[in-house]
Scaffold this motif. Structure first.
Motif, PDB file in Angstrom:
ATOM      1  N   ARG A 112       0.646  -0.930   0.214  1.00 20.19           N
ATOM      2  CA  ARG A 112      -0.388   0.226   0.518  1.00 20.19           C
ATOM      3  C   ARG A 112       0.818   1.293   0.327  1.00 20.19           C
ATOM      4  O   ARG A 112       0.019   2.173  -0.840  1.00 20.19           O
ATOM      5  N   LYS A 113       2.120   1.062   0.532  1.00 20.66           N
ATOM      6  CA  LYS A 113       2.861   1.963   0.563  1.00 20.66           C
ATOM      7  C   LYS A 113       3.617   2.552  -0.458  1.00 20.66           C
ATOM      8  O   LYS A 113       4.468   3.706  -0.326  1.00 20.66           O
ATOM      9  N   ARG A 114       3.701   2.048  -1.116  1.00 21.70           N
ATOM     10  CA  ARG A 114       5.229   1.650  -2.128  1.00 21.70           C
ATOM     11  C   ARG A 114       3.868   1.962  -3.345  1.00 21.70           C
ATOM     12  O   ARG A 114       3.894   1.138  -4.829  1.00 21.70           O
ATOM     13  N   VAL A 115       3.942   3.520  -4.094  1.00 17.73           N
ATOM     14  CA  VAL A 115       3.386   3.961  -5.557  1.00 17.73           C
ATOM     15  C   VAL A 115       4.768   4.754  -6.061  1.00 17.73           C
ATOM     16  O   VAL A 115       4.054   5.156  -6.949  1.00 17.73           O
ATOM     17  N   GLU A 116       5.876   4.250  -6.270  1.00 20.17           N
ATOM     18  CA  GLU A 116       6.972   4.499  -6.692  1.00 20.17           C
ATOM     19  C   GLU A 116       7.500   4.024  -7.951  1.00 20.17           C
ATOM     20  O   GLU A 116       8.078   2.838  -7.849  1.00 20.17           O
ATOM     21  N   TYR A 117       6.597   4.436  -8.776  1.00 25.01           N
ATOM     22  CA  TYR A 117       6.309   3.728 -10.448  1.00 25.01           C
ATOM     23  C   TYR A 117       6.413   4.569 -11.325  1.00 25.01           C
ATOM     24  O   TYR A 117       6.333   5.819 -10.945  1.00 25.01           O
ATOM     25  N   LYS A 118       7.743   4.642 -12.738  1.00 28.69           N
ATOM     26  CA  LYS A 118       7.754   5.163 -13.519  1.00 28.69           C
ATOM     27  C   LYS A 118       6.543   5.521 -14.632  1.00 28.69           C
ATOM     28  O   LYS A 118       6.872   7.092 -14.756  1.00 28.69           O
ATOM     29  N   PHE A 119       5.842   5.151 -14.686  1.00 28.61           N
ATOM     30  CA  PHE A 119       4.755   5.694 -15.858  1.00 28.61           C
ATOM     31  C   PHE A 119       3.493   4.808 -15.008  1.00 28.61           C
ATOM     32  O   PHE A 119       3.018   3.818 -14.573  1.00 28.61           O
ATOM     33  N   TRP A 120       2.180   6.053 -16.019  1.00 30.82           N
ATOM     34  CA  TRP A 120       1.003   5.898 -14.908  1.00 30.82           C
ATOM     35  C   TRP A 120      -0.054   6.193 -15.903  1.00 30.82           C
ATOM     36  O   TRP A 120      -0.006   7.156 -16.806  1.00 30.82           O
ATOM     37  N   GLY A 121      -1.320   5.704 -15.620  1.00 32.73           N
ATOM     38  CA  GLY A 121      -2.249   5.520 -16.506  1.00 32.73           C
ATOM     39  C   GLY A 121      -2.613   7.116 -15.761  1.00 32.73           C
ATOM     40  O   GLY A 121      -2.927   7.131 -14.879  1.00 32.73           O
TER      41      GLY A 121
END
Length: 130
Positions: A112-121
């Motif tokens: 839940r706490k890990r939202v570090e992503y490179k690409f998002w919709g």
């Protein structure tokens, strides 16, 4: 630049089901970690479910046993099957690819706490009237 397009959101009664889809523009599905995230009004974005390139998965405790993440490499599409929906599941749902924190994306104790992503919709809205 990976482009992600979510679909499948809508309004469903509590206890109902929805299936979200995320179409990727190119090689992200099956190559990098991908995940589903949600954000309710006034709350921070949180991780819901993630799937790595080897097919391993991890879920937030709040959705375990109700949600299933899957991917179709040939169709370059990520899915989230959501069953037994509850009012607290409502929010904007986003898919993302390529996590940027160390280690496998499925190995963290609380996604839940890990939202570090490179690409998002852009997100798809899920509404569950209480």
């Amino acid at each position: 630049q990976v482009q992600l397009v979510e679909s499948g959101g809508g309004s469903v009664q509590s206890g109902g089901s929805l299936r979200l889809s995320c179409a990727a523009s190119e090689y992200a599905v099956g190559t990098y970690c991908m995940g589903w995230f949600r954000q309710a009004p006034g709350k921070e974005r949180e991780g819901v479910a993630v799937i790595d390139s080897d097919g391993s998965t991890n879920y937030a405790d709040t959705v375990k046993g109700r949600f299933t993440i899957s991917q179709d490499n040939a169709k370059r599409t990520l899915y989230l099957q959501m069953n037994n929906l509850k009012p607290e599941d409502a929010g904007m749902y986003y898919c993302a690819s390529e996590h940027t924190y160390p280690g496998p994306c499925t190995a963290v104790p609380d996604i839940r706490k890990r939202v570090e992503y490179k690409f998002w919709g852009q997100g798809t809205q899920v509404t569950i009237p209480s």
